[in-house]
Design a protein around this motif. Structure first.
Motif, short mmCIF file in Angstrom:
data_model
loop_
_atom_site.label_atom_id
_atom_site.label_comp_id
_atom_site.label_asym_id
_atom_site.label_seq_id
_atom_site.Cartn_x
_atom_site.Cartn_y
_atom_site.Cartn_z
N LEU A 36 1.04 4.33 -2.82
CA LEU A 36 0.87 5.72 -2.42
C LEU A 36 2.07 6.56 -2.84
N GLY A 60 -7.21 10.44 6.52
CA GLY A 60 -7.91 9.67 5.50
C GLY A 60 -7.61 10.06 4.08
N GLU A 61 -6.83 11.12 3.85
CA GLU A 61 -6.51 11.55 2.49
C GLU A 61 -5.78 10.47 1.70
N SER A 62 -5.11 9.57 2.40
CA SER A 62 -4.35 8.52 1.71
C SER A 62 -5.26 7.48 1.07
N GLY A 63 -6.48 7.34 1.60
CA GLY A 63 -7.39 6.33 1.08
C GLY A 63 -7.16 4.95 1.68
N SER A 65 -5.35 6.19 8.64
CA SER A 65 -6.31 7.26 8.91
C SER A 65 -5.96 8.10 10.13
N GLU A 84 0.83 -1.21 0.00
CA GLU A 84 0.00 0.00 0.00
C GLU A 84 0.86 1.25 0.00
#
Length: 351
Positions: A272, A288-291, A296, A268
């Protein structure tokens, strides 16, 4: 009252900035009375409470559990970084430390990468990471096979950049030098001179066909070549995972265990970080901007580094949202720039 990022009044901005700075410093929720006392504004706690209530309605702060105080949300931190602080350039003292740690390692690129990651982790007290330059744009020059012992063969993969990757192959039956030469010739005829990304796709297709007549040594070489290139897609160096265990924010946190699992698996993070290579500036993923759910409660700050003007990798840090952004952003940016300069003078990238 409803604000946009552009219409928040000066008093609300000042109080939000003060609240976030106090929370970053202490790690504790910030109450209205404390904020009224420390913010440097001649206003009453009641007025502060009203402003903070508006900030909470807009999603910039939240009250944790039953506490009377507030802490910033990811939206609050994003507004703080984008609109409330000025990020200076890397300080002269930090630059000298990084030059001493990174510059002294050239021309050994492998040591440069390790030194940069370690230095950034230590200086920020966060998890330091680096996306190692991919070799997918390089071309496979040739493969050689050398008999070591009766049933062991050394496969040597050489790229057009002079990088060498060695892998040991164990075979069921002894192979003669002529058989090894023939297998290498067949491998090179099929894949030599092609970009590594294309070689990987061809190897996948050829191995799926699972031809029975394929020589054992050739099939083993193909499988090793595929493994080598697949591993190259996720190459990362990570330093300082245990730094987060010292933070009170995560000393007994299930989120931290999830994060460390993500760090170990790397996939992950790699996805990113590959997004961060598309730009030239420092990039922040706050909360949470990372998805990715395990991130988070965290912030990832990254910057691409370049070799001869071309972005080849990403370096950065991972830590709690409650971090000193004004200190860490220039450290990440400066390390990326100095790393690119050091690698531009190294003899080759790590194989």
């Amino acid at each position: 009252m409803s604000w946009s990022d552009h219409t928040m009044d000066a008093r609300a901005r000042h109080l939000l900035k003060s609240l976030i700075e106090q929370h970053i410093s202490s790690g504790q929720p910030v109450g209205s009375r404390q904020l009224a006392r420390d913010a440097g504004l001649a206003i009453s706690p009641a007025t502060v409470r009203n402003v903070i209530a508006d900030l909470e309605d807009e999603g910039y702060v939240i009250s944790p559990h039953t506490s009377a105080g507030r802490i910033p949300t990811s939206s609050g931190y994003r507004f703080f970084v984008d609109s409330l602080i000025h990020v200076a350039h890397l300080s002269g003292a930090s630059r000298r430390v990084l030059l001493q740690r990174i510059g002294a390692r050239a021309p050994d690129a492998e040591e440069v990468l390790h030194a940069a990651t370690e230095a950034l982790s230590e200086m920020t007290r966060m998890v330091g990471f680096i996306r190692v330059p991919k070799r997918a744009t390089q071309t496979l020059r040739h493969v050689d096979f050398i008999a070591l012992r009766e049933r062991e063969v050394l496969a040597i993969f050489v790229t057009d950049k002079g990088e060498v990757e060695n892998r040991l192959i164990r075979v069921e039956e002894p192979l003669s030098a002529s058989a090894l030469t023939q297998a290498a010739n067949r491998f090179n005829a099929s894949y030599g001179g092609r970009p590594l990304q294309e070689v990987m796709a061809l190897l996948d297709e050829d191995l799926r066909q699972s031809r029975k007549e394929m020589d054992e040594i050739l099939r083993s070489a193909m499988e090793l070549g595929r493994e080598m290139l697949a591993a190259d897609q996720e190459r990362m160096l990570i330093e300082g995972e245990l730094q987060l265990l010292d933070l009170p924010d995560f000393s007994a946190s299930e989120r931290l265990r999830e994060l460390l699992s993500v760090v170990r698996q790397k996939r992950e993070l790699v996805m990113l970080l590959d997004q961060s290579m598309r730009g030239s500036d420092v990039r922040l993923f706050i909360g949470g901007e990372s998805g990715f759910a395990p991130l988070s409660d965290f912030t990832l700050i990254s910057a691409p580094y370049q070799i001869d003007g071309e972005p080849v990798g990403v370096i950065g840090v991972l830590g709690p949202m409650r971090m000193p952004y004004q200190e860490i952003i220039p450290l990440v940016d400066g390390t990326a720039r100095l790393l690119g300069q050091a690698l531009s003078h190294s003899e080759m990238l790590p194989s």
